[in-house]
Design a protein around this motif. Structure first.
Motif, PDB file in Angstrom:
ATOM      1  N   THR A  44      -1.781  -3.750 -11.382  1.00  0.00           N
ATOM      2  CA  THR A  44      -2.262  -4.811 -12.274  1.00  0.00           C
ATOM      3  C   THR A  44      -3.560  -5.447 -11.778  1.00  0.00           C
ATOM      4  N   SER A  45      -3.781  -5.472 -10.468  1.00  0.00           N
ATOM      5  CA  SER A  45      -5.003  -6.088  -9.935  1.00  0.00           C
ATOM      6  C   SER A  45      -6.121  -5.076  -9.732  1.00  0.00           C
ATOM      7  N   HIS A  46      -5.771  -3.784  -9.793  1.00  0.00           N
ATOM      8  CA  HIS A  46      -6.727  -2.689  -9.587  1.00  0.00           C
ATOM      9  C   HIS A  46      -7.415  -2.795  -8.221  1.00  0.00           C
ATOM     10  N   LEU A  47      -6.643  -3.249  -7.225  1.00  0.00           N
ATOM     11  CA  LEU A  47      -7.153  -3.365  -5.859  1.00  0.00           C
ATOM     12  C   LEU A  47      -6.518  -2.276  -4.984  1.00  0.00           C
ATOM     13  N   TRP A  48      -7.273  -1.824  -4.008  1.00  0.00           N
ATOM     14  CA  TRP A  48      -6.763  -0.809  -3.081  1.00  0.00           C
ATOM     15  C   TRP A  48      -5.666  -1.424  -2.202  1.00  0.00           C
ATOM     16  N   PRO A  49      -4.497  -0.812  -2.134  1.00  0.00           N
ATOM     17  CA  PRO A  49      -3.415  -1.368  -1.298  1.00  0.00           C
ATOM     18  C   PRO A  49      -3.562  -0.945   0.165  1.00  0.00           C
ATOM     19  N   TYR A  50      -4.225  -1.757   0.951  1.00  0.00           N
ATOM     20  CA  TYR A  50      -4.498  -1.402   2.341  1.00  0.00           C
ATOM     21  C   TYR A  50      -3.227  -1.325   3.188  1.00  0.00           C
ATOM     22  N   PHE A  51      -2.195  -2.077   2.784  1.00  0.00           N
ATOM     23  CA  PHE A  51      -0.961  -2.121   3.562  1.00  0.00           C
ATOM     24  C   PHE A  51       0.240  -1.795   2.679  1.00  0.00           C
ATOM     25  N   GLY A  52       1.285  -1.317   3.341  1.00  0.00           N
ATOM     26  CA  GLY A  52       2.489  -0.941   2.627  1.00  0.00           C
ATOM     27  C   GLY A  52       3.662  -1.843   2.941  1.00  0.00           C
ATOM     28  N   PRO A  53       4.775  -1.273   3.428  1.00  0.00           N
ATOM     29  CA  PRO A  53       6.023  -2.032   3.563  1.00  0.00           C
ATOM     30  C   PRO A  53       5.922  -3.213   4.522  1.00  0.00           C
ATOM     31  N   ASP A  54       6.679  -4.265   4.183  1.00  0.00           N
ATOM     32  CA  ASP A  54       6.847  -5.394   5.090  1.00  0.00           C
ATOM     33  C   ASP A  54       7.858  -5.006   6.162  1.00  0.00           C
ATOM     34  N   LEU A  55       7.609  -5.442   7.362  1.00  0.00           N
ATOM     35  CA  LEU A  55       8.555  -5.228   8.455  1.00  0.00           C
ATOM     36  C   LEU A  55       8.960  -6.589   8.996  1.00  0.00           C
ATOM     37  N   GLY A  68      -1.570   1.388   5.618  1.00  0.00           N
ATOM     38  CA  GLY A  68      -1.653   2.585   4.801  1.00  0.00           C
ATOM     39  C   GLY A  68      -1.442   2.294   3.329  1.00  0.00           C
ATOM     40  N   ALA A  69      -2.053   3.114   2.493  1.00  0.00           N
ATOM     41  CA  ALA A  69      -2.049   2.865   1.044  1.00  0.00           C
ATOM     42  C   ALA A  69      -0.994   3.644   0.275  1.00  0.00           C
ATOM     43  N   LEU A  70      -0.296   4.572   0.941  1.00  0.00           N
ATOM     44  CA  LEU A  70       0.572   5.486   0.190  1.00  0.00           C
ATOM     45  C   LEU A  70       1.625   4.772  -0.638  1.00  0.00           C
ATOM     46  N   GLU A  71       2.319   3.796  -0.066  1.00  0.00           N
ATOM     47  CA  GLU A  71       3.389   3.150  -0.829  1.00  0.00           C
ATOM     48  C   GLU A  71       2.846   2.471  -2.088  1.00  0.00           C
ATOM     49  N   PHE A 227      -5.139   8.328   3.581  1.00  0.00           N
ATOM     50  CA  PHE A 227      -4.771   7.068   2.930  1.00  0.00           C
ATOM     51  C   PHE A 227      -4.595   5.930   3.932  1.00  0.00           C
ATOM     52  N   LEU A 228      -4.664   6.256   5.204  1.00  0.00           N
ATOM     53  CA  LEU A 228      -4.582   5.258   6.265  1.00  0.00           C
ATOM     54  C   LEU A 228      -5.968   4.839   6.752  1.00  0.00           C
ATOM     55  N   ILE A 229      -6.930   5.732   6.592  1.00  0.00           N
ATOM     56  CA  ILE A 229      -8.276   5.505   7.130  1.00  0.00           C
ATOM     57  C   ILE A 229      -8.940   4.232   6.591  1.00  0.00           C
ATOM     58  N   PRO A 230      -8.910   3.945   5.266  1.00  0.00           N
ATOM     59  CA  PRO A 230      -9.557   2.713   4.781  1.00  0.00           C
ATOM     60  C   PRO A 230      -9.012   1.453   5.441  1.00  0.00           C
ATOM     61  N   THR A 231      -7.714   1.416   5.715  1.00  0.00           N
ATOM     62  CA  THR A 231      -7.124   0.247   6.374  1.00  0.00           C
ATOM     63  C   THR A 231      -7.693   0.088   7.787  1.00  0.00           C
ATOM     64  N   LEU A 232      -7.813   1.190   8.510  1.00  0.00           N
ATOM     65  CA  LEU A 232      -8.324   1.133   9.870  1.00  0.00           C
ATOM     66  C   LEU A 232      -9.800   0.738   9.895  1.00  0.00           C
ATOM     67  N   GLY A 236      -9.438  -2.712  11.250  1.00  0.00           N
ATOM     68  CA  GLY A 236      -9.495  -2.380  12.659  1.00  0.00           C
ATOM     69  C   GLY A 236      -8.296  -1.585  13.129  1.00  0.00           C
ATOM     70  N   THR A 237      -8.487  -0.841  14.204  1.00  0.00           N
ATOM     71  CA  THR A 237      -7.436   0.046  14.694  1.00  0.00           C
ATOM     72  C   THR A 237      -6.265  -0.708  15.304  1.00  0.00           C
ATOM     73  N   HIS A 238      -6.445  -1.987  15.630  1.00  0.00           N
ATOM     74  CA  HIS A 238      -5.332  -2.743  16.213  1.00  0.00           C
ATOM     75  C   HIS A 238      -4.174  -2.873  15.252  1.00  0.00           C
ATOM     76  N   GLN A 239      -4.452  -2.732  13.943  1.00  0.00           N
ATOM     77  CA  GLN A 239      -3.378  -2.841  12.952  1.00  0.00           C
ATOM     78  C   GLN A 239      -2.392  -1.691  13.060  1.00  0.00           C
ATOM     79  N   ALA A 240      -2.822  -0.599  13.648  1.00  0.00           N
ATOM     80  CA  ALA A 240      -1.923   0.555  13.755  1.00  0.00           C
ATOM     81  C   ALA A 240      -0.823   0.337  14.778  1.00  0.00           C
ATOM     82  N   SER A 241      -0.959  -0.689  15.610  1.00  0.00           N
ATOM     83  CA  SER A 241       0.042  -0.905  16.658  1.00  0.00           C
ATOM     84  C   SER A 241       0.847  -2.186  16.440  1.00  0.00           C
TER      85      SER A 241
END
Length: 436
Positions: A44-55, A68-71, A227-232, A236-241
């Protein structure tokens, strides 16, 4: 009737059944609703989903989002083709059932004593497969990546390879599965050791072919990892950890919990029903009492499910003379179990079975080597068909029980309105602090 026609009819039946099952599950519960909102917001917002599931770790209050954008794309994308509330459920079950079809075909080539037309519905209706890959929750998407990963893994090991995939294709499948699952659940950390094992095994057997293995791994990783690269890049790569919030120095309770990990590990491919009927014994008994059509198949499958893990364990130590690759399958499954156990030594999370659902394709292969020994006996064939019929009966009753009070259809109009008016907030807001 040709096998092709049989397959099409069986696939359509199972697809419709699994879609109905997914739609019958709790939709407006917090986790399911938030998962759906990730995709609906992207649409609905037509925005790229940089992040997926909540933990969320309830034990510590830790909260983050998986990069990552896959979800977001897999849930939001289907609305462009079919702007109805059911669209993501249809697409999810098309993916998961297709993966199960591939896994069933692969198992039927390894264990020729059992027909594909038995393996396919057996896997598709197993409680863990049905309850964990048909509903709008992030682990539901793991099955697709895991099937490719573990078929690739078995094809990469010289002793278990059937020769269907080249080393390049096998490692590409592992790379694809790894970065696919990385964007849905932190249990992806169980997968890299299998890649390392495949490399080490091939080196030990002097089966390495030039740079095919590395090239395949990079190629497959790029397909899903893109689909993970745009988020990084943006965050930044710190989000991967961010999952490091789960780590602890050493968890003695989890170390001592091997007696829990072992039966739960094998229960993933057994008829484990109680956990899906309710959180406690009282809730489970009440569910069956309030919907008595479930009673007979529930009791039957409950008893079968109690025996299956122990049978799978004991039979694993009895030599299989009909399959020359049995020893390797047995060793690899044992290593998988030890890996799962060791993975909980340094985490605050208890060793719950859903944390290693990602390994289900590997355990499924192992289980059918055991069931194949029974398939040569006519009585066991009949018993298998009875189990399959009871499973279908129970799960159909489960759909009828759940649909009226917890499903999407308790307030479908609210979801449809949010889609029609292109405003996801009409359905709900994302959690405070979420990136998207």
């Amino acid at each position: 009737m040709s096998n092709q026609t049989k397959f099409i009819l069986l696939f359509l039946f199972l697809l419709i059944f699994r879609i109905l099952f997914g739609l019958s599950q709790p939709f407006f519960s917090p986790d399911e609703l938030q998962t759906y909102l990730i995709g609906l917001k992207a649409y609905t917002s037509h925005l790229w989903p940089y992040f997926g599931p909540d933990l969320i770790v309830t034990e510590t209050g830790f909260y983050t989002q998986i990069p990552g954008a896959l979800e977001g794309l897999l849930i939001g994308g289907p609305f462009y083709l079919l702007p109805i509330p059911e669209a993501p459920f249809i697409f999810l079950n098309l993916l998961s059932l297709s993966a199960l079809g591939l896994l069933s075909w692969y198992i039927s080539k390894r264990v020729k004593e059992i027909s594909f037309f038995f393996i396919f519905p057996w896997l598709a209706l197993l409680p863990w497969n049905l309850h964990e890959s048909a509903n709008m929750i992030n682990p539901s998407w793991l099955l697709f990546g895991s099937v490719f990963f573990f078929i690739g893994f078995l094809e990469a090991i010289p002793e278990t390879s059937l020769g269907y995939w080249s080393p390049l294709s096998a490692f590409a499948a592992m790379g694809f599965g790894l970065f696919w699952n990385m964007q849905f659940h932190y249990s992806w950390v169980l997968l890299p050791p299998f890649i390392a094992m495949a490399f080490a095994w091939r080196i030990g057997r002097r089966a390495v072919r030039s740079f095919s293995e590395i090239a395949g791994l990079l190629l497959g990783s790029l397909i899903s990892g893109a689909f993970l690269i745009p988020t990084l890049i943006v965050y930044g790569t710190h989000q991967a950890s961010t999952g490091m919030g789960l780590a602890v120095s050493f968890n003695w309770n989890n170390f001592k919990a091997i007696y829990l990990v072992l039966p739960r590990f094998l229960s993933l491919v057994s008829y484990e029903l109680p956990r899906f009927l309710g959180p406690g014994t009282h809730d489970r008994i009440e569910a069956v009492e309030n919907f008595p059509i479930m009673f007979l198949p529930a009791v039957f499958l409950f008893l079968v499910g109690l025996v299956q893990p122990f049978f799978l364990l004991v039979m694993g130590f009895i030599k299989d003379t009909k399959h020359k690759d049995w020893k390797a399958i047995h060793i690899l499954t044992g290593i998988s179990l030890l890996l799962v156990w060791a993975s909980f030594w340094f985490t605050s999370k208890p060793p719950q079975a859903h944390m290693y659902y990602i390994l289900l394709p590997m355990i499924s292969v192992y289980s059918f080597y055991i069931w194949g020994r029974l398939a040569v006996n006519k009585r066991w064939k009949i018993f298998g068909i009875i189990c399959l019929a009871a499973s279908l009966w129970f799960e159909a009753a489960f759909i009828a029980w759940q649909m009226p009070f917890s499903s999407l259809y308790t307030n479908r109009a609210k979801v449809a309105n949010a889609i029609d008016r292109q405003d996801y907030t009409l359905l709900g807001e994302r959690r405070p602090g979420s990136h998207n």
